[in-house]
Design an enzyme around this catalytic site. Structure first.
Site, PDB file in Angstrom:
ATOM      1  N   HIS A  69      -8.632   0.916  -0.209  1.00  0.00           N
ATOM      2  CA  HIS A  69      -8.579  -0.120  -1.246  1.00  0.00           C
ATOM      3  C   HIS A  69      -9.957  -0.700  -1.548  1.00  0.00           C
ATOM      4  O   HIS A  69     -10.136  -1.910  -1.626  1.00  0.00           O
ATOM      5  CB  HIS A  69      -7.577  -1.211  -0.862  1.00  0.00           C
ATOM      6  CG  HIS A  69      -6.188  -0.665  -0.716  1.00  0.00           C
ATOM      7  ND1 HIS A  69      -5.447  -0.243  -1.793  1.00  0.00           N
ATOM      8  CD2 HIS A  69      -5.430  -0.405   0.385  1.00  0.00           C
ATOM      9  CE1 HIS A  69      -4.287   0.242  -1.365  1.00  0.00           C
ATOM     10  NE2 HIS A  69      -4.255   0.156  -0.057  1.00  0.00           N
ATOM     11  N   SER A  85       0.823  -1.208   0.000  1.00  0.00           N
ATOM     12  CA  SER A  85       0.000   0.000   0.000  1.00  0.00           C
ATOM     13  C   SER A  85       0.859   1.262   0.000  1.00  0.00           C
ATOM     14  O   SER A  85       1.582   1.511  -0.955  1.00  0.00           O
ATOM     15  CB  SER A  85      -0.970  -0.032   1.189  1.00  0.00           C
ATOM     16  OG  SER A  85      -1.919   0.989   1.076  1.00  0.00           O
TER      17      SER A  85
END
Length: 327
Positions: free
Chosen positions: A208, A98
């Site tokens: 996400h 991430s």
């Protein structure tokens, strides 16, 4: 014996990590005599328009949890640790979980330090706006296979009530993301399906997931206006878990990342398949090392170790429950 470098994004109580080299002993709190570290920290203060270093090293928990502080602090921790290692570190491949993908891209030379920090700051602010737009959350599902989790999410997910797989952390640990009610409903169904735990996480948004679309749109403009270079080694990216060396592909994947799943399990599997055996996590805690151990279970050729910087700041310690969460 191929080395790998990796990065990691975390929640406000999370730990940043970037895998770098081997047998390196650098602690970011001890770089006071390192002229490069001093230069980069001061450069960061100038770019951000406030002294983030004061907050990172002596700030309160509340100061550290500010949106404008947390993600840049994690990024600086990883990247400055990496860059202070100098030319002794020559990874064969890099990856980042991430937020950590930005750290890995800087370490690989695909992004310069200044642009990386500017993008991370823009990302943090864009994500905060998206979080405020709709009540949303994430939950860690432990002890259940990925397919069952995916099926339950598909059953519940609708355009107006979103729940999707967000972080494929390792076998037996997948984080889901979406609207609060949809995530709670999925947790109940997943517990009925045999999950050992379905734990709501202390995060302020559905990272996400499609709910990050406004943040993606905002960040896309910043990424497209930024120069990306050909990296010095392959970069494995979250959205497809594949190796990339083309600057335009890397840029497109980074844009897609905010609304796509972090395919960490698959990334590590693919890197091992490509010959990676030596993983070094740069950052406090051993979250990534633990994940790699589970992903590579039974493969004695794979080792994972870390560069510790436990004292960097309270906001960079791993989540108290040992669950690796996002940004």
């Amino acid at each position: 014996h191929r080395k790998r470098m990796e990065g990691a994004g975390t929640g406000q109580k999370g730990g940043s990590g970037m895998k770098l080299g081997e047998k390196t002993k650098i602690t970011i709190v001890n770089v006071g005599n390192n002229p490069l570290a001093k230069e980069l920290f001061e450069k960061a203060n100038d770019i951000l328009g406030f002294r983030i270093t004061d907050i990172m090293f002596s700030g309160t928990d509340e100061e550290l949890k500010q949106t404008k502080v947390t993600q840049p602090a994690v990024f600086l921790h990883s990247v400055i640790s990496a860059l202070c290692m100098g030319e002794d570190v020559a990874p064969d491949m890099v990856a980042g979980h991430s937020l950590g993908e930005f750290s890995a891209l800087v370490a690989a030379g695909a992004l310069n330090f200044e642009d990386g920090l500017k993008l991370v700051y823009a990302r943090a602010m864009a994500m905060q706006k998206a979080c405020e737009a709709a009540p949303s959350t994430m939950a860690a599902i432990v002890g259940l296979d990925d397919a069952t989790i995916e099926n339950v999410c598909t059953e519940i997910n609708t355009e107006n009530n979103v729940v999707v797989p967000a972080n494929y952390n390792c076998p037996g640990q997948l984080v889901i993301s979406g609207n609060v009610e949809a995530v709670k409903a999925a947790c109940e169904k997943l517990k009925e399906a045999g999950a050992k735990r379905a734990l709501l996480l202390p995060v302020g948004g559905a990272f996400h997931s499609p709910l990050m679309q406004p943040a993606k749109d905002e960040l896309q403009a910043a990424i497209e206006a930024t120069t990306f270079n050909t990296p010095k080694c392959a970069v494995y990216q979250n959205v497809d878990a594949q190796a990339h060396t083309d600057a335009e592909e890397i840029k497109a994947n980074l844009i897609a990342q905010l609304t796509a799943s972090v395919r960490w399990t698959q990334e590590v599997q693919n890197m091992i398949a490509a010959g990676a055996t030596d993983f070094t996590e740069c950052g406090p805690g051993k979250v990534l090392q633990g994940m790699i151990g589970k992903i590579a279970k039974g493969n004695d050729a794979v080792t994972a170790h870390g560069i510790q910087a436990e004292q960097l700041s309270p906001c960079l310690k791993k989540n108290g429950k040992g669950i690796f969460i996002d940004d």
